[in-house]
Scaffold this motif. Sequence first.
Motif, short mmCIF file in Angstrom:
data_model
loop_
_atom_site.label_atom_id
_atom_site.label_comp_id
_atom_site.label_asym_id
_atom_site.label_seq_id
_atom_site.Cartn_x
_atom_site.Cartn_y
_atom_site.Cartn_z
N MET A 1 92.73 59.24 72.54
CA MET A 1 91.37 58.85 72.94
C MET A 1 90.99 59.57 74.24
O MET A 1 91.77 59.60 75.19
CB MET A 1 91.31 57.34 73.15
N PHE A 2 89.81 60.18 74.23
CA PHE A 2 89.27 60.77 75.45
C PHE A 2 87.98 60.06 75.81
O PHE A 2 87.07 59.92 74.98
CB PHE A 2 88.99 62.26 75.29
N LEU A 3 87.88 59.57 77.05
CA LEU A 3 86.66 58.99 77.59
C LEU A 3 86.27 59.82 78.80
O LEU A 3 87.06 59.97 79.74
CB LEU A 3 86.88 57.53 77.99
N SER A 4 85.07 60.37 78.79
CA SER A 4 84.65 61.18 79.93
C SER A 4 84.52 60.29 81.16
O SER A 4 84.19 59.10 81.06
CB SER A 4 83.31 61.86 79.63
N PRO A 5 84.78 60.84 82.35
CA PRO A 5 84.70 60.04 83.58
C PRO A 5 83.35 59.36 83.79
O PRO A 5 83.30 58.28 84.38
CB PRO A 5 84.97 61.08 84.68
N ASP A 6 82.27 59.95 83.28
CA ASP A 6 80.95 59.34 83.42
C ASP A 6 80.68 58.27 82.38
O ASP A 6 79.65 57.60 82.40
CB ASP A 6 79.84 60.40 83.38
N GLY A 7 81.61 58.10 81.43
CA GLY A 7 81.48 57.06 80.42
C GLY A 7 80.55 57.39 79.27
O GLY A 7 80.31 56.53 78.41
N LEU A 8 80.06 58.62 79.19
CA LEU A 8 79.03 58.96 78.20
C LEU A 8 79.59 59.57 76.92
O LEU A 8 78.90 59.59 75.90
CB LEU A 8 78.00 59.90 78.82
N LEU A 9 80.80 60.08 76.97
CA LEU A 9 81.41 60.71 75.79
C LEU A 9 82.69 59.98 75.41
O LEU A 9 83.50 59.64 76.26
CB LEU A 9 81.73 62.18 76.05
N ARG A 10 82.86 59.78 74.12
CA ARG A 10 84.04 59.08 73.60
C ARG A 10 84.56 59.87 72.40
O ARG A 10 83.85 59.99 71.39
CB ARG A 10 83.66 57.66 73.20
N ILE A 11 85.77 60.41 72.52
CA ILE A 11 86.38 61.18 71.43
C ILE A 11 87.62 60.43 70.95
O ILE A 11 88.66 60.42 71.63
CB ILE A 11 86.76 62.60 71.91
N PRO A 12 87.52 59.74 69.81
CA PRO A 12 88.63 58.90 69.35
C PRO A 12 89.91 59.68 69.05
O PRO A 12 91.01 59.19 69.30
CB PRO A 12 88.08 58.25 68.07
N LEU A 77 77.65 66.64 78.02
CA LEU A 77 78.06 67.50 76.91
C LEU A 77 78.42 68.90 77.41
O LEU A 77 79.40 69.50 76.95
CB LEU A 77 76.93 67.58 75.87
N LEU A 78 77.63 69.41 78.33
CA LEU A 78 77.91 70.74 78.89
C LEU A 78 79.21 70.75 79.68
O LEU A 78 80.03 71.67 79.55
CB LEU A 78 76.76 71.18 79.79
N THR A 79 79.41 69.72 80.48
CA THR A 79 80.60 69.64 81.32
C THR A 79 81.89 69.62 80.51
O THR A 79 82.90 70.23 80.89
CB THR A 79 80.54 68.39 82.22
N HIS A 80 81.85 68.94 79.38
CA HIS A 80 83.07 68.73 78.60
C HIS A 80 83.11 69.55 77.31
O HIS A 80 83.91 69.25 76.40
CB HIS A 80 83.23 67.24 78.29
N ALA A 81 82.28 70.58 77.23
CA ALA A 81 82.29 71.44 76.04
C ALA A 81 83.56 72.27 75.99
O ALA A 81 84.17 72.57 77.03
CB ALA A 81 81.07 72.35 76.07
#
Length: 249
Positions: A1-12, A77-81
Amino acid sequence: MFLSPDGLLRIPRPNEEAQVRLICFPPGGADAWIWDSYSTFLPESIELCAIQLPNRGPDLLHYKDRDQIIEAVAQSLLTHARDGQKLVFHGYCVGALWGYEVALYLRERTSVQPDHFIIAGCMAPHERASQVAFMKTPAFIDIMTSFFKPNSAEYNYILSTIPAVKHDAEMLEQEMPPLEKPFTFPLTVFGTEHDQFVADPKNLWAWQGYTANSFRVQLFEGDHFFGLHHPEFLMKLLTECIQAELFPV
């Protein structure tokens, strides 16, 4: 599971080798975690990334302007692309409106664009008024809760999302910038013959003006929740659509 530090992206199921990142924008009021189980029905070549809109829970009232939400999601989305990974946007219900505005933001400010946009059960932005207004009615709540036993966990979750549903509606009622030129990515729309929120499935063809690339509408039996209640079926459709558009034989 990846959760972006800003809480906006969740990759199971993070997968650095995946060729495609499927960006899923949630239906009205919903949280990103609803997509967790969907990821298990995707091949290894597709990595699901769910969007957690920031106007949820205690932060809901902090957002008075839709542009704040669009910018925050786009920047995340740009930050974590990942370099070389294709992007496919999928918006279910009014999630498609959020996806449309994020795509517009990215086009106007960056060189990043989705390689494909797949919509399910949503009116085109310029025809959204009736669908968005319906989200604030008691009839909407009745439909959303009708599938679950009263006081069940699912029923109570739906009730807990109602403030966010209404806030989504208020945000999406704000004036949207007109599309001055069509997008260049392919656009696919899924719909049903008995959608409670799209009165006439013919209205889905209004999305055609939003792309200069290939466009198609595919209709199925069932109602608005055909994909939400049948995740394996929805992911099969998305996988077939992605493979046909991005990796044609």
